[in-house]
Structures are given as C-alpha cells and as structure tokens.
Design an enzyme around this catalytic site. Structure first.
Site, PDB file in Angstrom:
ATOM      1  N   GLU A  56       0.850  -1.192   0.000  1.00 58.83           N
ATOM      2  CA  GLU A  56       0.000   0.000   0.000  1.00 58.83           C
ATOM      3  C   GLU A  56       0.887   1.244   0.000  1.00 58.83           C
ATOM      4  O   GLU A  56       1.786   1.362   0.827  1.00 58.83           O
ATOM      5  CB  GLU A  56      -0.918   0.005   1.228  1.00 58.83           C
ATOM      6  CG  GLU A  56      -1.862  -1.186   1.306  1.00 58.83           C
ATOM      7  CD  GLU A  56      -2.961  -1.188   0.247  1.00 58.83           C
ATOM      8  OE1 GLU A  56      -3.153  -0.164  -0.444  1.00 58.83           O
ATOM      9  OE2 GLU A  56      -3.643  -2.218   0.113  1.00 58.83           O
ATOM     10  N   CYS A 120      -7.472  -1.558   8.401  1.00 56.74           N
ATOM     11  CA  CYS A 120      -6.138  -1.593   7.797  1.00 56.74           C
ATOM     12  C   CYS A 120      -5.707  -0.179   7.406  1.00 56.74           C
ATOM     13  O   CYS A 120      -4.633   0.283   7.787  1.00 56.74           O
ATOM     14  CB  CYS A 120      -6.126  -2.517   6.578  1.00 56.74           C
ATOM     15  SG  CYS A 120      -6.292  -4.264   7.006  1.00 56.74           S
ATOM     16  N   HIS A 139      -0.868  -5.806   2.441  1.00 52.68           N
ATOM     17  CA  HIS A 139      -2.063  -6.650   2.489  1.00 52.68           C
ATOM     18  C   HIS A 139      -1.691  -8.032   1.967  1.00 52.68           C
ATOM     19  O   HIS A 139      -1.002  -8.142   0.949  1.00 52.68           O
ATOM     20  CB  HIS A 139      -3.178  -6.071   1.607  1.00 52.68           C
ATOM     21  CG  HIS A 139      -4.184  -5.304   2.380  1.00 52.68           C
ATOM     22  ND1 HIS A 139      -4.531  -4.001   2.072  1.00 52.68           N
ATOM     23  CD2 HIS A 139      -4.935  -5.652   3.451  1.00 52.68           C
ATOM     24  CE1 HIS A 139      -5.455  -3.589   2.930  1.00 52.68           C
ATOM     25  NE2 HIS A 139      -5.717  -4.567   3.765  1.00 52.68           N
TER      26      HIS A 139
END
Length: 180
Positions: A56, A120, A139
């Site tokens: 991410e 998250c 992730h």
C-alpha cells in the site's frame, strides 16, 4: 511465520497483533512508536479480496464508516481530525515491488493506493501520521488462498528487507544533500 524466519542480523523485529478496533489503534500505534522509536513500522493485514501480496502506497484520513469488532465507528469518520487527506509512505513501493518480484519468489507482489477505509487503512494512516511517513502496509490474502504461511513469511521477509534497504539509501541521499 516471520518471527520464525527473522530478518537480517542488524534488525530487531518486534511483532504485535493489533485488534480490529479503532480506539485501540488510536492508543496502541502511538504507544508502540514511543516505546520502540523504530526506523520503520510495517503493518500486515489480511484482505479477503486480495489474491496477491499488496504494498500500500498511502493511508487515508477520512471515510471510515464500518463498525469495528467492538461495534464502534469514529463519529468524525476520520483518523486524525485536521490531518491531511492522504499521507504517502516515504518508502518507494514501486522500487520495493520491482526488487522483490525480481527475486523469483513464488508469490506475486503488487501495488495499491487504497487500503480500504477500514481498520487496515485506519491503522496505516495513524502510523504514517505518527511517523511522518516512516511506515508501510502490506495486504496479504487469507492463508491458503493461494499462498501458504511459509510463502507469505518468505515474501514478507524479502519485502521488509528491501524496504529497509530503500529507506537506508534514501536517507544516505538526504544526508548527503544536507552536507553540501
């Protein structure tokens, strides 16, 4: 799995399980940063939609509407009131992705700019805000869909070591520029 494998010798690895609770995240993440003063914090979250290991790039401040495991949601629907809408990691995720992919592990690594506006993303933003960008979020798909714990452990080991390398080299450049 990563605790079993470890990281390179000059790295102290601390592993914590963060509950899926907004208020705990708001309390725990700053406390962990204060306790350890780490060079980098890498958060790992399971996504039922993920089919790859996903790096991410950024965390988002607003749009949190889903209830957590305590049936709670922040009334403001944001992480940090008055904080920037989005905070990018100082880690160049494109470089990390390319390097890890070149290692030939049996795991596909991809990039994302949206960690999902749930715990998250909330955790990632909170950590990025606390650290001025010295955080990362990865992730992973659920175990066995398609990767084993061992495959994910090796992938995380490689990813974190590459992140540390990228971070150290970017700091060398910054220090170099300040000396002139």
């Amino acid at each position: 799995e990563l605790e079993k494998l470890g990281l390179r010798n000059d790295v102290d690895l601390h592993v914590y399980e963060v509950p899926v609770e907004y208020q705990t995240v708001q309390r725990l993440i700053p406390a962990l940063w204060k306790k350890h003063s780490p060079q980098l914090v890498v958060h790992v979250g399971v996504s039922g939609m993920a089919t790859t290991v996903t790096l991410e790039k950024c965390g988002h401040n607003v749009g949190y509407k889903g209830l957590d495991n305590c049936r709670f949601c922040p009334g403001s629907q944001c992480c940090v009131e008055g904080g920037p809408e989005c905070i990018d990691s100082v880690i160049d995720m494109d470089t990390v992705c390319k390097r890890v992919s070149a290692l030939g592990l049996d795991v596909t690594v991809t990039i994302s700019k949206d960690a999902g506006r749930y715990l998250c993303d909330f955790t990632y933003y909170t950590s990025l805000y606390q650290s001025r960008g010295r955080s990362a979020f990865v992730h992973v798909p659920p175990l066995g869909k398609p990767y084993t714990a061992e495959q994910l452990g090796r992938a995380l080991q490689a990813i974190i070591e590459e992140m540390l390398d990228v971070l150290e080299h970017s700091e060398d450049k910054i220090n170099c520029q300040h000396e002139h």
